[in-house]
Design a protein around this motif. Structure first.
Motif, short mmCIF file in Angstrom:
data_model
loop_
_atom_site.label_atom_id
_atom_site.label_comp_id
_atom_site.label_asym_id
_atom_site.label_seq_id
_atom_site.Cartn_x
_atom_site.Cartn_y
_atom_site.Cartn_z
N PRO A 47 16.22 1.82 43.70
CA PRO A 47 16.52 1.74 42.27
C PRO A 47 17.97 1.35 42.02
CG PRO A 47 16.48 4.02 42.94
CD PRO A 47 16.09 3.21 44.15
N CYS A 48 18.25 0.95 40.82
CA CYS A 48 19.60 0.58 40.42
C CYS A 48 20.46 1.84 40.39
CB CYS A 48 19.57 -0.07 39.04
SG CYS A 48 21.06 -0.97 38.63
N CYS A 49 21.62 1.83 40.81
CA CYS A 49 22.40 0.66 41.18
C CYS A 49 23.13 0.94 42.48
CB CYS A 49 23.42 0.30 40.13
SG CYS A 49 22.70 -0.41 38.63
N SER A 50 23.07 0.04 43.41
CA SER A 50 23.81 0.16 44.66
C SER A 50 24.57 -1.14 44.89
CB SER A 50 22.86 0.44 45.82
OG SER A 50 21.95 -0.63 45.98
N ARG A 51 25.63 -1.05 45.71
CA ARG A 51 26.40 -2.25 46.04
C ARG A 51 25.66 -3.06 47.07
NH1 ARG A 51 29.95 1.78 45.57
NH2 ARG A 51 31.37 1.65 43.83
N TRP A 52 25.66 -4.37 46.88
CA TRP A 52 25.04 -5.29 47.83
C TRP A 52 26.13 -5.86 48.74
CZ3 TRP A 52 21.13 -8.28 44.19
CH2 TRP A 52 20.19 -7.37 43.70
N ASP A 53 25.76 -6.71 49.67
CA ASP A 53 26.69 -7.20 50.68
C ASP A 53 27.47 -8.44 50.25
OD1 ASP A 53 25.77 -5.23 52.41
OD2 ASP A 53 24.18 -6.51 53.19
N GLU A 54 27.57 -8.71 48.97
CA GLU A 54 28.21 -9.92 48.48
C GLU A 54 29.48 -9.56 47.73
OE1 GLU A 54 26.46 -12.69 49.25
OE2 GLU A 54 24.67 -11.63 49.88
N SER A 55 30.66 -9.98 48.25
CA SER A 55 31.94 -9.67 47.61
C SER A 55 32.88 -10.86 47.66
CB SER A 55 32.63 -8.50 48.32
OG SER A 55 31.91 -7.31 48.15
N VAL A 56 33.74 -10.92 46.65
CA VAL A 56 34.83 -11.89 46.62
C VAL A 56 36.10 -11.17 46.18
CG1 VAL A 56 33.41 -13.94 46.21
CG2 VAL A 56 34.27 -12.65 44.27
N THR A 57 37.25 -11.76 46.50
CA THR A 57 38.53 -11.19 46.13
C THR A 57 39.29 -12.17 45.26
OG1 THR A 57 38.60 -9.96 48.19
CG2 THR A 57 40.68 -10.24 47.04
N VAL A 58 39.90 -11.66 44.20
CA VAL A 58 40.69 -12.47 43.28
C VAL A 58 42.02 -11.76 43.04
CG1 VAL A 58 40.80 -13.45 40.96
CG2 VAL A 58 38.62 -13.37 42.15
N ASP A 59 43.11 -12.50 43.05
CA ASP A 59 44.44 -11.94 42.80
C ASP A 59 44.84 -12.19 41.36
OD1 ASP A 59 45.48 -13.02 46.05
OD2 ASP A 59 44.84 -11.04 45.43
N GLU A 60 44.96 -11.10 40.61
CA GLU A 60 45.36 -11.17 39.20
C GLU A 60 46.88 -11.23 39.08
OE1 GLU A 60 44.34 -11.14 36.00
OE2 GLU A 60 42.19 -11.03 36.25
N PRO A 61 47.40 -12.00 38.12
CA PRO A 61 48.84 -11.98 37.87
C PRO A 61 49.24 -10.67 37.19
CG PRO A 61 47.73 -13.35 36.25
CD PRO A 61 46.68 -12.92 37.23
N ARG A 62 50.54 -10.50 36.99
CA ARG A 62 51.06 -9.29 36.33
C ARG A 62 50.45 -9.12 34.94
NH1 ARG A 62 56.03 -6.47 37.28
NH2 ARG A 62 56.35 -8.10 38.82
N ASN A 63 50.40 -10.20 34.16
CA ASN A 63 49.74 -10.18 32.85
C ASN A 63 48.29 -10.58 33.08
OD1 ASN A 63 52.08 -9.51 31.42
ND2 ASN A 63 52.71 -11.65 31.36
N LEU A 64 47.40 -9.62 32.95
CA LEU A 64 46.00 -9.84 33.29
C LEU A 64 45.36 -10.95 32.46
CD1 LEU A 64 44.82 -6.13 33.57
CD2 LEU A 64 45.59 -7.65 35.39
N VAL A 65 44.47 -11.71 33.12
CA VAL A 65 43.70 -12.76 32.46
C VAL A 65 42.22 -12.52 32.79
CG1 VAL A 65 45.59 -14.44 32.52
CG2 VAL A 65 43.96 -14.36 34.41
#
Length: 161
Positions: A47-65
């Motif tokens: 059942p919902c919700c569990s983490r799946w094996d698909e991930s990515v990483t993003v680097d946010e600047p100081r002022n979030l976008v």
């Protein structure tokens, strides 16, 4: 002669600073694009919700976008499923639509394509400047035996400036 040497040293320092800045900007831009493409099957049960094996990483600047996340896959399931995102290990959140209908063809082919696009806004749960890990999550809506197999995934995240 001394003045000439001083001016050349200043120009060299300025040129070096410009080159360093350009390299740093190029590296930062490359790091801001999170892309995962997997052609291997991934099977998830429960059942919902569990983490799946698909991930990515993003680097946010100081002022979030905002971060725009797109996930595309072919899938097969024995029940309806809900799909969302976990941000930095937080709960599974629906940043937009995320429902998959049951698709279990008799011939076993992966006939059901699905594409979702979500937008994570500044102020949303867990978004911070610096490194952010975005993980696909979800689960079935009927019970513990709900099973989905996904194939040919593309998970893509980019900063919206």
């Amino acid at each position: 002669m001394n003045t000439f040497s001083f001016i050349n040293k200043q120009r060299i320092r300025l040129l070096a600073a410009l080159i360093f800045t350009a390299m740093a900007c190029g590296s930062a831009m490359a790091a801001n694009k999170g892309i995962l493409r997997s052609t291997a099957d991934g099977t998830y049960t429960g059942p919902c919700c569990s983490r799946w094996d698909e991930s990515v990483t993003v680097d946010e600047p100081r002022n979030l976008v905002p971060i725009v996340v797109t996930w595309s896959t072919d899938y097969q399931s024995n029940a309806p499923f809900i799909v969302g995102l976990s941000l930095n290990g937080g709960p599974c959140v629906m940043y937009g639509s995320g429902s998959l209908t049951a698709q279990n063809p008799d011939d076993g082919m992966y006939l059901a394509p699905a594409t979702f696009q979500w937008v994570i806004l500044p102020g949303d749960y867990g978004l911070r400047s610096g490194r952010n890990v975005i993980t696909l999550c979800g689960g079935g809506v009927m019970g513990d035996t709900d099973t989905i197999t996904v194939w040919g995934n593309t998970l893509f995240a980019h900063l919206e400036r």
